[in-house]
Design a protein around this motif. Structure first.
Motif, PDB file in Angstrom:
ATOM      1  N   HIS A 266       0.827  -1.215   0.000  1.00  0.00           N
ATOM      2  CA  HIS A 266       0.000   0.000   0.000  1.00  0.00           C
ATOM      3  C   HIS A 266       0.860   1.263   0.000  1.00  0.00           C
ATOM      4  N   SER A 271      -2.399   5.715  -2.816  1.00  0.00           N
ATOM      5  CA  SER A 271      -3.494   5.508  -1.873  1.00  0.00           C
ATOM      6  C   SER A 271      -3.935   6.833  -1.265  1.00  0.00           C
ATOM      7  N   SER A 366      -8.960   2.569  -0.008  1.00  0.00           N
ATOM      8  CA  SER A 366      -8.725   3.982   0.258  1.00  0.00           C
ATOM      9  C   SER A 366      -9.817   4.567   1.149  1.00  0.00           C
ATOM     10  N   THR A 407      -8.770  -2.460   6.736  1.00  0.00           N
ATOM     11  CA  THR A 407      -8.581  -3.129   5.448  1.00  0.00           C
ATOM     12  C   THR A 407      -8.552  -4.653   5.496  1.00  0.00           C
ATOM     13  N   THR A 411      -9.014  -7.274   2.384  1.00  0.00           N
ATOM     14  CA  THR A 411      -7.856  -7.887   1.734  1.00  0.00           C
ATOM     15  C   THR A 411      -7.768  -9.394   1.946  1.00  0.00           C
TER      16      THR A 411
END
Length: 782
Positions: A266, A271, A366, A407, A411
């Protein structure tokens, strides 16, 4: 509310408490978020239904019916608001606006996609020009580039994914000979649909190319990339990724593997959270210099705008710019700054422009990370600091923990793994990468001036090399990444915890924080002991792209069969908690079976290398023979013991060079212990001609690893009747130019009644023996 002059928001502390002990004020979540959430919640199902209609799973007219129903619901909420209290009326009105805007935008988007599909389907590829609009992605079997299809007069017909053998220059138009393939029902094609692609073009030859008309944005980016020279070294490739958003060269280096294993990708990607952090640093510096509010806002906007230009106005950069810019705009017009309002506005603008972006993982990450950073970062830092951590450590650690909190539920279902060292990696590498981005925004344009290039790039090279060094060192820590079930039911609980924390805003005792970190340490220790000595018996066909890599293990014993085409095999071993290998079998010398072995040897100790009899002489020079204690040649009838597994060689039946698909070493892997049993056939790249020759030595099996990635000649009905597999698995890469696995193979396997799995859709496919059955676990689930 307007602010006079340079009035800053004042810190509010609890009455009678010192500033260091005061609980932070809970951030206000504005009513405007009702509209943003309603818009997102409407776009997600409508675009998914549009995809299902596109592949004929549901009737074509059903999306229109659903749009009408949802629009009626939006109007009903608006009418209901007329009879509610002022507060409820405001929320209902905003929600109805979000719903109606989403329905309208989804309708327009669907109409445009249908029209583009019709236009592209009714032209020949060679009569058009392909206009690359994104940087190419280099895969194991082909190079993929998203392009606009243009008529000779320049009109855009639609967007397609183009697969080539060579890199397409974004600054040129191409005329190619190729075939046009419609989207099918695979997850890869669903991803392309959400990116706006209407078809896939497989090129056979490039007929001609010509430069595009002059474009100032593209010229600036090309000028900067020429100065950086990303292909010259891994550090320059990293600089190009961070500053210009171009990761084509970085993806071909081991630095990319290190960043992936340590949860730092990231920091390379464009981002919103990273850009927001840079904006905060710049604004803090300008504030210290005494710059007024409007000046600060203009400077930040200009720097962020320059960054968008540097990336070639990439969609991810535009998204990040909007997220940061909407917040900065409030300062410029002398309104009270509120980042969450700016984030909500940017979400609505992006989804209104392209409703399918709601499914884009980068967009989701994001939004989630910026939202959580604004809501919880200060609270988490305060909690950690109360437990005794220094302020600098608590602030950096809180950013990492908060981002992970936001996240992980997004993910893990995609990647099937969690980086344990990401906290340490972000603490060490995060500041270096932030400094690289901040310095690069200034020094890269200076380096584009030839006389100043050598001097300007020195600090950037130093920061990039330091980032790569620490990421590489941390990635070598055993158990740096752990496997996680993509369908784990606990993942949504993280968001429920977030709601509870925001609602209650509790004060967590110091002892509670310390105990939580201690429990995490104990859990990690147990994890290490388990995966070092108590691994249950399993065979895992790992997702390594367009290649083969299978890990057989029990307890502390493990054997790798093939090593994929690149560093993806190393990443797969790490996420499956493999830290040492008793041996590696290379079935034959095609690169998609051995290409990842050099990277594995740099990080994981391997005792023995096994190859077919006669194949040692053809071993590629990239493989260091001195890395092994022994190199063993296998012939018909030989066996390898791994724990309670026995791997019997059934092919080849004579000495081979190992350079042809038919030379592949084929193994029948048998487990029979404690009442549990399993028989699996690993076929390498052999196909029907070879399989018919050794099928009698195989007998009935439970699991078939399909030959040659599930090609059209890998299996037929007679072979399936002879070996009778309950499960069949193909290992192939997303978007490969060979069409693996072939539809012929898939239909044959399913028609016989064998369960079919492919790593493209299911990720790592793990088979465990049970009493009278086998257990299948996948890192991804459809």
């Amino acid at each position: 509310m307007r602010l006079g002059g340079d009035v800053q928001e004042r810190s509010v502390v609890a009455s009678g408490a010192g500033a260091e002990d005061a609980k932070p004020i809970r951030p206000l979540l504005p009513d405007f978020w009702c509209a943003a959430v309603a818009l997102l919640a409407t776009c997600l199902p409508l675009t998914q239904v549009g995809w299902l209609a596109q592949i004929d799973v549901i009737p074509k007219g059903l999306p229109i019916v659903l749009m009408v129903v949802i629009a009626v619901l939006g109007f009903a909420l608006c009418i209901a608001g007329r009879h509610a209290s002022m507060r409820a009326r405001r929320l209902l009105y905003r929600t109805s606006v979000g719903i109606l805007v989403a329905v309208l935008c989804c309708f327009v988007s669907s109409a445009r996609f249908i029209a583009a599909s019709f236009r592209v389907a009714n032209v020949t590829v060679s009569s058009c020009r392909l206009d690359p609009v994104e940087d190419p992605k280099i895969g194991a079997s082909s190079i993929s580039t998203i392009c606009n299809v243009r008529r000779v007069d320049g009109a855009v017909l639609g967007k397609v994914l183009v697969q080539t053998d060579d890199v397409l220059d974004p600054g040129r138009l191409y005329q190619v000979a190729g075939s046009l393939e419609p989207l099918d029902d695979s997850s890869w094609h669903r991803y392309l649909y959400m990116k706006g692609c209407v078809a896939i073009v497989t090129t056979h030859a490039v007929i001609s190319s010509s430069p595009k008309p002059a474009n100032p944005v593209r010229m600036v980016r090309t000028w900067l990339l020429d100065a950086i020279s990303p292909s010259s070294s891994p550090s320059r490739a990293l600089i190009a990724g961070v500053i210009c958003g171009r990761t084509t060269e970085l993806s071909q280096t081991q630095a990319q593997t290190a960043f992936s294993l340590t949860g730092l990708t990231h920091l390379v990607a464009v981002s919103g959270s990273h850009l927001a952090y840079i904006a905060m640093l710049i604004e803090s510096l300008l504030l210290a210099l005494g710059c007024p509010v409007r000046t600060r806002s203009v400077v930040v906007a200009c720097i962020m705008g320059a960054y968008v230009v540097f990336t070639g106005c990439a969609a991810s950069a535009m998204r990040s710019f909007l997220m940061v810019g909407c917040s900065s705009l409030t300062l410029a017009v002398r309104r009270r700054p509120h980042a969450l309002s700016g984030l909500a506005l940017s979400c609505m603008l992006l989804c209104a422009f392209n409703p399918k972006s709601a499914w884009d993982l980068g967009f989701q990450l994001s939004v989630a990370s910026v939202l959580f950073l604004n809501l919880f970062c200060t609270y988490v830092a305060w909690t950690i600091e109360r437990a005794g951590a220094p302020r600098m450590v608590s602030q950096q650690l809180s950013m990492t923990l908060t981002a992970q909190w936001a996240t992980l539920p997004l993910t893990v279902p995609v990647f099937g793994s969690i980086s344990i060292v990401s906290l340490a990696a972000n603490l060490v590498v995060g500041p270096l990468m932030t400094a690289l981005l901040a310095a690069g925004l200034v020094l890269v344009p200076i380096s584009a001036l030839a006389p100043l290039r050598a001097v300007a790039m020195i600090p950037l090279d130093g920061l990039a090399n330091a980032s790569i060094f620490f990421a590489d060192a941390l990635s070598k820590i055993p158990f740096a990444t752990i496997m996680a079930d993509g369908a784990a039911p606990y993942l949504p609980l993280l968001y429920l915890v977030a709601l509870a924390v925001y609602a209650l805003w509790p004060v967590i005792p110091r002892l509670g924080t310390v105990i939580a970190f201690m429990l995490a340490g104990v859990a990690f220790t147990c994890h290490v002991i388990f995966w070092s000595y108590f691994v249950p018996p399993s065979i895992t066909v790992m997702d390594v792209g367009q290649g083969d890599s299978i890990i057989i293990r029990e307890g502390s014993s493990s054997l790798l069969v093939d090593a994929g085409v690149d560093e993806a095999a190393l990443e797969a071993l790490v996420r499956n908690n493999v830290v040492a290998l008793d041996g590696v079998v290379i079935t034959h010398w095609d690169k998609d079976h051995w290409g990842g072995l050099p990277a594995i040897l740099q990080r994981i100790p391997v005792r023995r290398l096994f190859v077919a009899k006669g194949a040692v002489d053809a071993m590629p020079k990239d493989i260091d023979a001195s890395s092994f204690e022994d190199i063993v040649e296998l012939g018909l009838g030989d066996s390898i013991a791994i724990g309670s597994f026995t791997c019997d060689v059934v092919w080849p039946q004579e000495d081979v060079s190992g350079e042809e698909n038919g030379d592949s070493t084929c193994l029948v892997v048998t487990y029979d212990h404690g009442g549990r049993s399993l028989r699996c056939l690993l076929t390498g790249d052999t196909e029907l001609d070879q399989e018919r020759a050794y099928q009698r030595d195989v007998g009935n099996i439970d699991v078939l690893k399909l030959g040659h990635h599930g090609s059209g000649l890998s299996v037929d009905g007679d072979l399936l009747k002879a070996i009778d597999p309950e499960v069949s698995i193909a290992s192939a890469g997303r978007g490969n130019s060979y069409g693996h696995p072939s539809q012929e193979c898939v239909d044959c396997v399913r028609g016989y009644g064998s369960q079919f799995y492919c790593t493209i859709d299911y990720g790592d496919v793990c088979i465990e023996p049970l009493q009278g059955a086998v257990k299948i676990r996948c890192s991804r689930n459809l």
